[in-house]
Scaffold this active site. Sequence first.
Site, PDB file in Angstrom:
ATOM      1  CB  VAL A  30      -0.910   0.033   1.241  1.00 10.61           C
ATOM      2  CG1 VAL A  30      -1.772   1.294   1.222  1.00 10.61           C
ATOM      3  CG2 VAL A  30      -1.779  -1.210   1.308  1.00 10.61           C
ATOM      4  CG  LEU A  44      -1.938  -5.549   1.987  1.00  6.67           C
ATOM      5  CD1 LEU A  44      -1.828  -4.723   0.716  1.00  6.67           C
ATOM      6  CD2 LEU A  44      -2.142  -7.018   1.635  1.00  6.67           C
ATOM      7  CB  SER A  45       3.904  -7.705   4.037  1.00  7.85           C
ATOM      8  OG  SER A  45       4.109  -7.189   2.739  1.00  7.85           O
ATOM      9  CD  GLU A  46       6.814  -3.581   4.937  1.00  6.57           C
ATOM     10  OE1 GLU A  46       6.639  -2.459   5.479  1.00  6.57           O
ATOM     11  OE2 GLU A  46       7.478  -4.490   5.449  1.00  6.57           O
ATOM     12  CB  THR A  47       0.853   0.584   4.957  1.00  6.85           C
ATOM     13  OG1 THR A  47      -0.173  -0.408   4.845  1.00  6.85           O
ATOM     14  CG2 THR A  47       0.265   1.937   4.555  1.00  6.85           C
TER      15      THR A  47
END
Length: 259
Positions: free
Chosen positions: A22, A44-47
């Site tokens: 994101v 999610l794994s990364e924002t």
Amino acid sequence: MKIEQYIVDAFAERIFEGNPAVICVLERWLPDELMQKIASENNLSETAFLVPTEDTYGLRWFTPNGEIDLCGHATMAATYVVTTYLDTGKTDIAFSTRSGRLTAISKGGIFYIELPAFCLTPVPPPASIVKAIGVEPVETFMGRDMLCVLPSAEDVKAVSPDLNEIASYDGLLFHITAKGEECDCVSRTFAPKCGVPEDAVCGSGHCHIVPYWSGKLRKAELTARQASPRGGTLHCRYANDKVILGGRCVLFSEAVIRL
């Protein structure tokens, strides 16, 4: 307040492949607590959060469980967002991050990011490693993360990890890798400390994996495959303690956060 948000699949040829990240575009930094809540909500794994400045873009990365110092796939996704929506026509991007100034380029539909390599120190494998992953590593190293080299690519693909056990190990993330059969190397990444059971394609993980295999295979340029259920291919180069990762990106969605 309205925040433009994009979900981009990085290291992907099509949607539902590679690693989704994101990207939130801000005018100025939000309070850390609010950015963490947004990241936890996205799950999610990364924002990643982008703030345009005069000559660079400020970039910060949050997992569902906290902020981290480096994330490759979200940096690549941020490059896609900048060149596609924020500054179309621009091909060279600089990001100001907690890992220093990172550079990226867009060339022929492929995005390249330059990241710092992690220094690898040989360490004994944890006593419970066979319980955790079902196989004894050939070698084990520590950088920011733990890296275990397994006997074969099939061993990497077959691992069904004990995430509770892995969460007790040193290092932020946990990577397994082996020599590839149709590529130079394969890997998988597990990140229970960050609230991510398995990371689909881990850019910062390859800042451990690429230096190892570059030395082992005596090659500066490598093709790597992350053997997660989603899968992803990385075009890699290692030189001067830097790892350059190349891949394609695909937009999955765009939305507006209303606060």
